[in-house]
Design a protein around this motif. Structure first.
Motif, PDB file in Angstrom:
ATOM      1  N   TYR A  65       0.818  -1.208   0.000  1.00 54.03           N
ATOM      2  CA  TYR A  65       0.000   0.000   0.000  1.00 54.03           C
ATOM      3  C   TYR A  65       0.854   1.261   0.000  1.00 54.03           C
ATOM      4  N   THR A  66       1.052   1.799  -1.183  1.00 56.55           N
ATOM      5  CA  THR A  66       1.860   3.001  -1.339  1.00 56.55           C
ATOM      6  C   THR A  66       1.264   3.877  -2.437  1.00 56.55           C
ATOM      7  N   GLY A  67       1.450   5.170  -2.301  1.00 58.20           N
ATOM      8  CA  GLY A  67       0.971   6.117  -3.305  1.00 58.20           C
ATOM      9  C   GLY A  67       1.710   7.429  -3.169  1.00 58.20           C
ATOM     10  N   SER A  68       1.707   8.220  -4.244  1.00 59.87           N
ATOM     11  CA  SER A  68       2.438   9.496  -4.267  1.00 59.87           C
ATOM     12  C   SER A  68       1.557  10.620  -4.761  1.00 59.87           C
ATOM     13  N   SER A 141       5.703  20.933   1.689  1.00 63.69           N
ATOM     14  CA  SER A 141       6.552  20.766   0.518  1.00 63.69           C
ATOM     15  C   SER A 141       5.697  20.740  -0.747  1.00 63.69           C
ATOM     16  N   THR A 142       6.323  21.089  -1.863  1.00 65.49           N
ATOM     17  CA  THR A 142       5.683  20.895  -3.158  1.00 65.49           C
ATOM     18  C   THR A 142       6.410  19.799  -3.942  1.00 65.49           C
ATOM     19  N   GLU A 143       7.361  19.158  -3.289  1.00 66.46           N
ATOM     20  CA  GLU A 143       8.054  18.013  -3.897  1.00 66.46           C
ATOM     21  C   GLU A 143       7.168  16.775  -3.774  1.00 66.46           C
ATOM     22  N   GLU A 144       7.490  15.746  -4.537  1.00 60.44           N
ATOM     23  CA  GLU A 144       6.721  14.501  -4.477  1.00 60.44           C
ATOM     24  C   GLU A 144       6.696  13.952  -3.048  1.00 60.44           C
ATOM     25  N   VAL A 145       5.507  13.559  -2.606  1.00 58.32           N
ATOM     26  CA  VAL A 145       5.335  12.962  -1.283  1.00 58.32           C
ATOM     27  C   VAL A 145       4.825  11.543  -1.503  1.00 58.32           C
ATOM     28  N   THR A 146       5.529  10.563  -0.931  1.00 59.57           N
ATOM     29  CA  THR A 146       5.144   9.163  -1.073  1.00 59.57           C
ATOM     30  C   THR A 146       4.789   8.594   0.290  1.00 59.57           C
TER      31      THR A 146
END
Length: 180
Positions: A65-68, A141-146
């Motif tokens: 279970y993972t998502g970004s 942050s506006t960077e990818e968050v996973t």
């Protein structure tokens, strides 16, 4: 003396059509508005057996279970909702697991590792349920968050068999960016 002024009727649709854009820009969305939704789904399950792999006892392991999501604003909150199915058997002992949520490899939320009981079975029979894990995050942050959900196996509960979405069920990870 009161002065009353009148204005001509305004056609709001006409005024909106005069704008350079047809939609309200993200920057103008009021606090509490959902800015975007990101979703990950899968049908890849996993089975853990502490009887055949005793090193699992007391350990924390990845689930599928993972998502970004890429937040549009650094001050947004991200509402994370993970939905899955879990089956527990204890083969003669109790089965107990806890769940831990990670953001970009850093622990955000967890159950007590020494006594996890988010899912518990002491019957010996197969027990199953649909699980949901929710969390409201502030990644700044506006960077990818996973996000990744991990499972923690209670130490001492030998012969646990834990199945996550192993029988043709579908899991989902939904992340909603909320304006502040």
């Amino acid at each position: 003396m009161t002065t009353v002024t009148t204005h001509p009727n305004i056609n709001i649709r006409e005024k909106l059509n005069e704008l350079d854009y047809r939609y309200v820009p993200y920057e103008k969305m009021p606090a509490g508005s959902v800015i975007q939704v990101a979703n990950a789904t899968g049908d890849n399950g996993i089975v853990y057996n502490t009887g055949t792999t005793p090193s699992l006892l007391g350990s924390t392991q990845d689930t599928p279970y993972t998502g970004s999501i890429f937040p549009k604003f650094s001050n947004s909150k991200i509402f994370v909702n993970i939905s899955f199915s879990v089956l527990l058997r204890d083969e003669g002992n109790a089965a107990a697991i806890g769940l831990h949520l990670y953001r970009n490899g850093t622990l955000l939320s967890s159950t007590l590792a020494t006594n996890p009981h988010e899912f518990f079975n002491s019957t010996g029979a197969l027990v199953g349920s649909r699980g949901t894990y929710t969390y409201l995050d502030e990644p700044n942050s506006t960077e990818e968050v996973t996000y990744l959900l991990k499972v923690h196996f209670r130490a001492g509960y030998t012969n646990q068999i834990i199945e996550f979405d192993s029988r043709d069920s579908v899991w989902t990870v939904t992340m909603m960016e909320i304006a502040q």
